[in-house]
Design a protein around this motif. Structure first.
Motif, short mmCIF file in Angstrom:
data_model
loop_
_atom_site.label_atom_id
_atom_site.label_comp_id
_atom_site.label_asym_id
_atom_site.label_seq_id
_atom_site.Cartn_x
_atom_site.Cartn_y
_atom_site.Cartn_z
N GLY A 108 0.72 -1.26 0.00
CA GLY A 108 0.17 -0.09 0.19
C GLY A 108 0.76 1.24 0.08
O GLY A 108 0.42 2.31 -0.80
N GLU A 167 -5.37 -6.05 -2.40
CA GLU A 167 -6.40 -5.27 -1.70
C GLU A 167 -5.77 -3.92 -1.36
O GLU A 167 -6.30 -3.07 -1.55
N ALA A 168 -4.58 -4.11 -0.76
CA ALA A 168 -3.79 -2.83 -0.31
C ALA A 168 -3.86 -1.86 -1.19
O ALA A 168 -3.70 -0.75 -1.30
N ARG A 170 -5.31 -1.66 -4.23
CA ARG A 170 -6.40 -1.50 -5.04
C ARG A 170 -7.22 -0.29 -4.27
O ARG A 170 -7.80 0.42 -4.66
N GLU A 171 -6.88 -0.15 -2.90
CA GLU A 171 -7.53 0.63 -2.00
C GLU A 171 -6.88 2.09 -2.45
O GLU A 171 -7.51 3.03 -2.16
N VAL A 172 -5.86 2.16 -2.67
CA VAL A 172 -5.05 3.46 -3.23
C VAL A 172 -5.21 3.64 -4.68
O VAL A 172 -5.60 4.98 -4.81
N PRO A 174 -7.35 2.08 -7.60
CA PRO A 174 -8.21 0.95 -8.21
C PRO A 174 -7.80 0.38 -9.48
O PRO A 174 -8.16 -0.65 -10.02
#
Length: 368
Positions: A108, A167-168, A170-172, A174
């Protein structure tokens, strides 16, 4: 594509390898990227060195990475960045949940840095060669974590970490893209005994385990879902076919499986864009091998297999993992004190010819 060797594992004797430093690509990244334009190459695989960036938990020193990232931007080279190429910080126990959690936070943080540097659609290979690492580090003790008979356990852990990283990121961002690289293999039995034939086929099918875990097709309790498999990266070398408990299967043998058939099997299984994410050979075998790869990719394109590209790996000659021997695998050799590298001229000519041949026929990579 140009593939820069970025392994950072610890050998069984405890020595940490750093291939970016050993080839001096970390020092001369801009010169190395600039050389790609003459070959018509605008894309590369390269890597971050997690063990240098996060020497203390949660504290990131980007000084080993930012010069490379900015050099790629200045040279207009699209890079698929390896986040973990076999190496990780020394204070981590890879078997514990903290490994997954730390890798997700690190990933992330990389995504946030990329965004700050103006890169919204970055390409990542979260964990390189989950299957090979599981065998080398979990089954035969070749390198970290130097375990034996724990390969499937390590594979599960690396899949968990890869999912958490995706996941980490794509949170930042996408729109980030992911290449999941693993070796393509073919294993045959020398004997006609049913149990040997079955064992060889089971070994061959193990090449799909990591991708099946990521998609949730097997062991769904790990959290796998189809969306975690974006671009399938397949690594294929002259030594990727062998007889069970025997020698390598040589090209030209009746038991040698053509690459196009292997690519077709992967495409039929996953229906994702395919990237030949590593291929190469050593010394005088380089040019014949590239010709073979070119012919097989041409057949794949004719058959409608979505080939997104081919990555020659390693793109620079490098010192061998085990003994530092000189390995002439690259398009370019060792750097001198000014960053100049001699090219292997026959390979550069063959590569330019291949680029021209496929200029209008490679697949456009779309989201699955």
């Amino acid at each position: 594509m140009a593939g820069y060797e970025c392994s950072t594992h610890r050998r069984a004797d405890g020595r940490r390898l750093d291939m970016l430093a050993a080839t001096r690509h970390d020092r001369w990244a801009e010169q190395d990227y600039n050389r790609l334009a003459d070959l018509g190459i605008r894309c590369a695989r390269d890597g971050l060195r997690w063990h240098l960036i996060e020497q203390q938990p949660g504290r990131y020193d980007w000084s080993s990475f930012l010069p490379m990232l900015r050099a790629a931007q200045r040279c207009d080279v699209q890079v698929v960045w390896d986040l973990c190429h076999y190496g990780y910080p020394d204070d981590l126990d890879i078997w514990r949940p903290a490994f997954v959690e730390r890798f997700a936070r690190f990933s992330g943080a990389v995504a946030r840095l990329m965004r700050e540097e103006g890169i919204e659609t970055a390409f990542y290979s979260p964990i390189n060669e989950i299957s090979f690492w599981s065998w080398a580090g979990g089954d035969v003790g070749y390198f970290n974590p130097t375990a034996r008979q724990r390969g499937m356990e390590l594979k599960h852990q690396l899949v968990r970490a890869s999912i958490a990283a995706i996941e980490a990121i794509r949170e930042v961002t996408p729109a980030a893209r992911f290449v999941q690289c693993d070796p393509l293999i073919n294993v045959r039995s020398l004997s006609r005994r049913a149990e040997d034939i079955e064992a060889a086929e089971a070994y061959r099918l193990s090449q799909f385990e990591a991708w099946d875990l990521l998609t949730g097709r097997s062991w769904p309790g790990l959290g796998g879902r189809e969306e975690y498999l974006d671009i399938v990266g397949v690594n294929f070398y002259p030594h990727n076919q062998w007889f069970l408990h025997g020698n390598r299967i040589e090209p030209g043998s009746a038991d040698y499986r053509p690459l196009v058939g292997m690519l077709s099997e992967v495409h039929q299984r996953y229906r994702r864009p395919l990237l030949l994410s590593e291929t190469g050979a050593e010394d005088t075998a380089r040019v014949p091998w590239l010709h073979y790869i070119g012919e097989q990719l041409a057949l794949a394109v004719e058959r409608g297999i979505p080939i997104a590209g081919m990555c020659w790996y390693p793109f620079l000659d490098y010192p061998g993992w085990d003994d530092d021997r000189y390995c002439p695998t690259g398009v370019f050799g060792y750097a001198d004190s000014e960053g100049s590298r001699a090219s292997f001229h026959p390979l550069t000519l063959a590569m330019k010819s291949l680029q021209a041949r496929f200029a209008s026929s490679v697949a456009t990579v779309q989201m699955p």
